[in-house]
Design a protein around this motif. Structure first.
Motif, PDB file in Angstrom:
ATOM      1  N   ASP A  27       0.865  -1.177   0.000  1.00  9.23           N
ATOM      2  CA  ASP A  27       0.000   0.000   0.000  1.00  9.23           C
ATOM      3  C   ASP A  27       0.901   1.226   0.000  1.00  9.23           C
ATOM      4  O   ASP A  27       1.553   1.535   0.990  1.00  9.23           O
ATOM      5  CB  ASP A  27      -0.901  -0.022   1.236  1.00  9.23           C
ATOM      6  CG  ASP A  27      -1.971   1.053   1.150  1.00  9.23           C
ATOM      7  OD1 ASP A  27      -2.034   1.737   0.109  1.00  9.23           O
ATOM      8  OD2 ASP A  27      -2.723   1.215   2.127  1.00  9.23           O
ATOM      9  N   ASP A  87      -2.971   8.228  -6.155  1.00 10.65           N
ATOM     10  CA  ASP A  87      -2.718   6.982  -5.433  1.00 10.65           C
ATOM     11  C   ASP A  87      -2.222   5.947  -6.435  1.00 10.65           C
ATOM     12  O   ASP A  87      -2.931   5.601  -7.392  1.00 10.65           O
ATOM     13  CB  ASP A  87      -4.001   6.513  -4.760  1.00 10.65           C
ATOM     14  CG  ASP A  87      -3.744   5.308  -3.859  1.00 10.65           C
ATOM     15  OD1 ASP A  87      -2.581   4.874  -3.764  1.00 10.65           O
ATOM     16  OD2 ASP A  87      -4.707   4.809  -3.246  1.00 10.65           O
ATOM     17  N   THR A 142      -6.614   0.611  -6.101  1.00 12.36           N
ATOM     18  CA  THR A 142      -7.812   1.246  -5.525  1.00 12.36           C
ATOM     19  C   THR A 142      -7.555   2.732  -5.367  1.00 12.36           C
ATOM     20  O   THR A 142      -6.775   3.157  -4.521  1.00 12.36           O
ATOM     21  CB  THR A 142      -8.125   0.616  -4.165  1.00 12.36           C
ATOM     22  OG1 THR A 142      -6.994   0.778  -3.316  1.00 12.36           O
ATOM     23  CG2 THR A 142      -8.440  -0.869  -4.320  1.00 12.36           C
ATOM     24  N   THR A 177      -8.009   6.233  -4.084  1.00 15.37           N
ATOM     25  CA  THR A 177      -8.606   6.794  -2.877  1.00 15.37           C
ATOM     26  C   THR A 177      -8.550   8.314  -2.933  1.00 15.37           C
ATOM     27  O   THR A 177      -7.811   8.910  -3.716  1.00 15.37           O
ATOM     28  CB  THR A 177      -7.853   6.298  -1.632  1.00 15.37           C
ATOM     29  OG1 THR A 177      -6.488   6.693  -1.725  1.00 15.37           O
ATOM     30  CG2 THR A 177      -7.928   4.785  -1.509  1.00 15.37           C
ATOM     31  N   ARG A 208      -5.963  14.176   0.451  1.00 15.89           N
ATOM     32  CA  ARG A 208      -6.071  15.463   1.107  1.00 15.89           C
ATOM     33  C   ARG A 208      -4.701  16.152   1.095  1.00 15.89           C
ATOM     34  O   ARG A 208      -3.667  15.504   1.296  1.00 15.89           O
ATOM     35  CB  ARG A 208      -6.540  15.300   2.556  1.00 15.89           C
ATOM     36  CG  ARG A 208      -7.953  14.750   2.666  1.00 15.89           C
ATOM     37  CD  ARG A 208      -8.976  15.812   2.292  1.00 15.89           C
ATOM     38  NE  ARG A 208     -10.340  15.338   2.480  1.00 15.89           N
ATOM     39  CZ  ARG A 208     -11.095  14.812   1.521  1.00 15.89           C
ATOM     40  NH1 ARG A 208     -10.593  14.695   0.286  1.00 15.89           N
ATOM     41  NH2 ARG A 208     -12.327  14.406   1.771  1.00 15.89           N
ATOM     42  N   THR A 243      -2.036  13.129   1.626  1.00 12.57           N
ATOM     43  CA  THR A 243      -2.360  12.023   2.518  1.00 12.57           C
ATOM     44  C   THR A 243      -3.622  11.331   2.042  1.00 12.57           C
ATOM     45  O   THR A 243      -4.586  11.990   1.614  1.00 12.57           O
ATOM     46  CB  THR A 243      -2.564  12.527   3.961  1.00 12.57           C
ATOM     47  OG1 THR A 243      -1.433  13.288   4.350  1.00 12.57           O
ATOM     48  CG2 THR A 243      -2.747  11.379   4.932  1.00 12.57           C
ATOM     49  N   GLU A 244      -3.596   9.990   2.098  1.00 14.41           N
ATOM     50  CA  GLU A 244      -4.805   9.239   1.786  1.00 14.41           C
ATOM     51  C   GLU A 244      -5.847   9.503   2.866  1.00 14.41           C
ATOM     52  O   GLU A 244      -5.544   9.442   4.064  1.00 14.41           O
ATOM     53  CB  GLU A 244      -4.500   7.747   1.695  1.00 14.41           C
ATOM     54  CG  GLU A 244      -3.612   7.378   0.527  1.00 14.41           C
ATOM     55  CD  GLU A 244      -3.397   5.872   0.445  1.00 14.41           C
ATOM     56  OE1 GLU A 244      -4.021   5.143   1.237  1.00 14.41           O
ATOM     57  OE2 GLU A 244      -2.614   5.431  -0.413  1.00 14.41           O
ATOM     58  N   ALA A 245      -7.054   9.764   2.429  1.00 13.95           N
ATOM     59  CA  ALA A 245      -8.116  10.071   3.384  1.00 13.95           C
ATOM     60  C   ALA A 245      -8.410   8.884   4.288  1.00 13.95           C
ATOM     61  O   ALA A 245      -8.705   9.048   5.475  1.00 13.95           O
ATOM     62  CB  ALA A 245      -9.381  10.503   2.631  1.00 13.95           C
ATOM     63  N   LYS A 246      -8.305   7.663   3.766  1.00 12.65           N
ATOM     64  CA  LYS A 246      -8.605   6.475   4.562  1.00 12.65           C
ATOM     65  C   LYS A 246      -7.416   6.014   5.392  1.00 12.65           C
ATOM     66  O   LYS A 246      -7.600   5.338   6.405  1.00 12.65           O
ATOM     67  CB  LYS A 246      -9.057   5.339   3.636  1.00 12.65           C
ATOM     68  CG  LYS A 246     -10.360   5.621   2.908  1.00 12.65           C
ATOM     69  CD  LYS A 246     -10.755   4.434   2.044  1.00 12.65           C
ATOM     70  CE  LYS A 246     -12.076   4.693   1.314  1.00 12.65           C
ATOM     71  NZ  LYS A 246     -12.471   3.540   0.455  1.00 12.65           N
ATOM     72  N   SER A 247      -6.218   6.351   4.969  1.00 11.45           N
ATOM     73  CA  SER A 247      -5.008   5.903   5.683  1.00 11.45           C
ATOM     74  C   SER A 247      -4.104   7.110   5.909  1.00 11.45           C
ATOM     75  O   SER A 247      -3.224   7.409   5.085  1.00 11.45           O
ATOM     76  CB  SER A 247      -4.261   4.825   4.884  1.00 11.45           C
ATOM     77  OG  SER A 247      -5.098   3.715   4.651  1.00 11.45           O
ATOM     78  N   PRO A 248      -4.309   7.828   6.986  1.00  9.07           N
ATOM     79  CA  PRO A 248      -3.503   9.045   7.217  1.00  9.07           C
ATOM     80  C   PRO A 248      -2.011   8.769   7.389  1.00  9.07           C
ATOM     81  O   PRO A 248      -1.213   9.695   7.289  1.00  9.07           O
ATOM     82  CB  PRO A 248      -4.113   9.607   8.516  1.00  9.07           C
ATOM     83  CG  PRO A 248      -5.470   8.985   8.622  1.00  9.07           C
ATOM     84  CD  PRO A 248      -5.338   7.632   8.007  1.00  9.07           C
ATOM     85  N   TYR A 251      -0.142   7.133   5.404  1.00  8.55           N
ATOM     86  CA  TYR A 251       0.531   7.161   4.110  1.00  8.55           C
ATOM     87  C   TYR A 251       0.526   8.595   3.595  1.00  8.55           C
ATOM     88  O   TYR A 251      -0.501   9.085   3.102  1.00  8.55           O
ATOM     89  CB  TYR A 251      -0.139   6.220   3.113  1.00  8.55           C
ATOM     90  CG  TYR A 251      -0.006   4.765   3.493  1.00  8.55           C
ATOM     91  CD1 TYR A 251       1.180   4.081   3.250  1.00  8.55           C
ATOM     92  CD2 TYR A 251      -1.055   4.095   4.112  1.00  8.55           C
ATOM     93  CE1 TYR A 251       1.316   2.748   3.601  1.00  8.55           C
ATOM     94  CE2 TYR A 251      -0.923   2.762   4.473  1.00  8.55           C
ATOM     95  CZ  TYR A 251       0.263   2.096   4.214  1.00  8.55           C
ATOM     96  OH  TYR A 251       0.397   0.790   4.580  1.00  8.55           O
TER      97      TYR A 251
END
Length: 752
Positions: free
Chosen positions: A365, A396, A400, A402, A405, A447-452, A454
């Motif tokens: 990921d 990304d 997937t 994403t 932000r 930053t990925e919204a679902k995984s801050p 990363y």
């Protein structure tokens, strides 16, 4: 024989004379000796020594004197008249001689290795007269050798080297042994060599001790041999003595082995987020040689995916380290790479081996990836707050997609900008000034919204573009002098202008005078068209007495759109430059002294006199005030009390707790009391334990405040008064400034 007959004749004569005149025997003997010496001196007689060869065998045990040989002279008649004497090396201690027979005997055991022979001397004399019968003779007793010393190897230890695979008969080294026995006597010191251990690889020459290669040697089988060599004397015959030594023979390596991989196929893996240069794995090929002969070069053959990876050799471990040459992506292409690696000898490339490596890409990921490694943006400094600067974009890389932000890391430059978190658009938050900050370096995060966790980072460099917003200014305003004897249009001084804006916006500058000054000018400007202008005289001659100073106004304009101007006033001082018209002395005080001569000295003197008079008046008034204050005696006293209170001024009397200072005889009419605080006590009064009740003094302060509010002749409202109670009946009187009568209150300076 002739000598013996003479002796017999003389002896018979002596016997006859002894029967007749015994008393003259001694005289006859003397006469006989004299005549014999005369005969000896005048007659040549043949006489000499005779002896057999003299030898002594070493190491013989001697318990009593052992016969060695005999010396005698042919003049010896065996009648005992001859006496033999032994001199020389070992005489009396090692060798003895029978003085009658001349037989020589040895007294102790001898060692040939210690001393091989002895040099002695013998003499034969008349036993009664002591006269030598024979001349002194020198002879040698030789010590015969026996084989009592074993051989000894010299130059030990023996360490030799020989290359592996050397041909038969190759020289290795030579061993040398010595024997202390006599090499000229039999075979006692004749040596032969042979190998006791080290065959069949090595052989030795029996007489010289040279060791040679006898068969093929492989270092990889055995790299060191311990060869035992024996040396025997007496040519190895029975009774021979021997000695041994060990020769260490090191086998040197030759480059005769090719590298060999431990396996033919290797499998490795790498994550897709790996960076270029990251290590994928290591491989190792064995080479049984050592040192430089075992150095290996690894390379990737041009097969399969050879351009995706690189390999280099670790000089210390001789491993092949595979690194990533290009980025891999699990989502974009093949997830397995095949390369073929070759390991070859560094000095003999014909010695090599190959292996196949399979490299698998592992999915991870990954954080967002910006489309650019860094961003450069530009914005004019004149834009209003909230203006758009530019945008950054990140995606990304995973399958997937994403939501991403954006944000700005805080630093001193980031406070001037903000970013829209959904699309990465950057806007200004403050006014920009290129002359303060030309560049703004900010760091934007994605930053990925679902995984801050990363998060990616990118640097954004924002350049502030210049606009013409600064008027030109003089670089510095110097002291300018003009000589009294100057002529028309003579250069006076060159001024320089600078502008904080960029030269391409503002240069060149122009220098002008205001219209009202240009018509009646004492000086003019000559624009040099290089951002400088020269001040020129507009008349012939100047007078420092009539007009010592001139003021020249200069207007400086830039070349921007719109053009900006600034106005500066220059002071030009007239100077008497002397005969040579040199202005260098003007800046060193010449003008000052001229100005002083023109009346300034008188003005300064008057000013100083006024200051002194004013000081005297102040002093007199101070003394007068002191006398006025002291007329009230001890009614009021002065004290300094410190309060750590910042109240509301004169009317904030509730913040103080000061003891009363009034004498009861001067108290005024009481007025209604105000609510007062009694919890704050005067530390000074408490320390002294003196003074009237606090209420009395508070009433006094209230009355004084009311008088001050209505009387304009008293001290200002914000004047600081310090009061304290010093007690009554002091013989020294009061020192307080409050000791004055009401009649002279108006005389006090309200600003004192």
């Amino acid at each position: 024989m002739y000598n013996m007959r003479n002796i017999s004749t003389w002896l018979s004569v002596l016997l006859e004379l002894s029967a007749i005149w015994p008393c003259v025997i001694s005289m006859n003997l003397l006469s006989f000796t004299t005549q014999e010496m005369k005969l000896t001196n005048h007659v040549r007689v043949k006489r000499g020594w005779s002896w057999e060869p003299l030898y002594v065998t070493e190491e013989q045990e001697v318990k009593k004197p052992m016969y060695v040989g005999q010396l005698k002279t042919d003049s010896d008649g065996q009648d005992g008249l001859i006496k033999y004497i032994l001199f020389g090396d070992g005489a009396g201690t090692i060798f003895v001689m029978n003085d009658y027979s001349g037989k020589i005997s040895v007294l102790k055991k001898l060692d040939r290795e210690e001393k091989p022979f002895y040099t002695l001397r013998a003499q034969a004399i008349n036993r009664y007269t002591g006269v030598p019968v024979e001349a002194e003779s020198e002879f040698v007793i030789k010590v015969l050798d026996i084989n009592d010393n074993e051989p000894q190897f010299i130059n030990r230890p023996y360490i030799a080297e020989v290359l592996e695979m050397s041909p038969k008969g190759t020289y290795v080294t030579q061993v040398i042994a010595t024997d202390k026995d006599d090499p000229t006597h039999g075979n006692n010191a004749r040596l032969v060599y042979n190998i006791l251990q080290g065959q069949p690889q090595f052989s030795i020459e029996i007489k010289s001790g040279i060791i040679r290669v006898a068969s093929q040697i492989d270092r990889e089988t055995k790299d060191q041999y311990h060869v035992i060599v024996q040396a025997k004397d007496m040519i190895g015959d029975a009774g021979a003595l021997s000695a041994t030594t060990t020769v260490v023979i090191n086998i040197l390596d030759v480059n005769d082995n090719a590298p060999k991989f431990q396996q033919k196929t290797y499998e490795m893996s790498i994550i897709e987020s790996a960076t270029i240069g990251e290590i994928v794995g290591t491989i190792l090929a064995d080479d049984f040689d050592i040192g430089k002969n075992a150095e290996i070069n690894y390379l990737i053959e041009e097969r399969g995916d050879y351009n995706m990876f690189d390999i280099h050799t670790d000089s210390l471990t001789q491993e092949g380290i595979i690194t990533l040459k290009k980025l891999v992506d699990f989502e974009s292409r093949s997830r397995r790479y095949n390369i073929q690696v070759r390991a070859e000898n560094k000095y003999k490339p014909e010695f090599f081996d190959t292996a196949t490596i399979r490299i698998y890409v592992v999915d991870v990921d990954e954080p967002p990836v910006f489309l650019e490694r860094e961003y450069f943006m530009e914005i004019p400094e004149s834009v209003p707050v909230g203006s758009y600067v530019g945008s950054v974009t990140a995606k990304d890389p995973d399958t997937t997609d994403t939501v991403i932000r954006y944000d700005i890391l805080h630093n001193k430059h980031s406070r001037s900008f903000e970013i829209y978190p959904n699309n990465g658009s950057i806007f200004t938050m403050k006014s920009l000034d290129r002359e303060v900050d030309l560049w703004h370096n900010i760091t934007v995060t994605a930053t990925e919204a679902k995984s801050p966790t990363y998060t990616s980072y990118v640097h954004v460099y924002i350049q502030v573009l210049d606009v013409n917003d600064n008027a030109p200014q003089l670089e510095h305003i110097p002291d300018i002098y003009v000589c009294e004897k100057s002529r028309l249009e003579q250069p006076v001084h060159t001024i320089t202008a600078i502008d904080k804006d960029e030269p391409k916006l503002s240069h060149p500058f122009s220098f002008t005078q205001p219209p009202e000054e240009s018509t009646n000018a004492n000086f003019t400007f000559a624009d040099n068209e290089d951002n400088t202008a020269t001040i020129l005289t507009a008349q012939d001659g100047y007078s420092s007495q009539d007009n010592p100073l001139f003021y020249l106004t200069v207007i400086i304009s830039d070349n921007g759109t719109p053009s900006l101007t600034s106005t500066s006033t220059l002071t030009i001082k007239v100077c008497d430059c002397g005969i040579d018209n040199n202005k260098e002395s003007c800046g060193k005080g010449g003008f000052f002294f001229k100005f002083m001569n023109s009346g300034a000295v008188i003005a300064i003197s008057v000013f100083i006199l006024l200051i002194l008079v004013l000081a005297l008046l102040v002093h007199v008034r101070c003394r007068k005030k002191h006398n006025i204050m002291s007329e009230k005696g001890e009614d009021l006293k002065e004290n300094i009390v410190k309060y750590d209170d910042e109240g509301g001024g004169e009317e904030d009397t509730e913040a103080f707790d000061i003891t009363g200072l009034r004498h009861p005889t001067v108290m005024r009419e009481r007025k209604p009391r105000r609510i007062r605080r009694t919890d704050i006590q005067s530390m000074y009064r408490l320390s002294l334990g003196l003074g009237p009740d606090v209420a009395i003094f508070k009433e006094f302060l209230t009355e004084k405040l009311e008088e001050a509010n209505t009387d304009s002749s008293v001290l200002p409202m914000d004047y600081l008064h310090c009061y304290a109670f010093e007690g009554t009946c002091s013989p020294s009187g009061s020192l307080s400034s409050l000791s004055f009568t009401e009649t002279n209150v108006s005389e006090i300076d309200p600003y004192y």
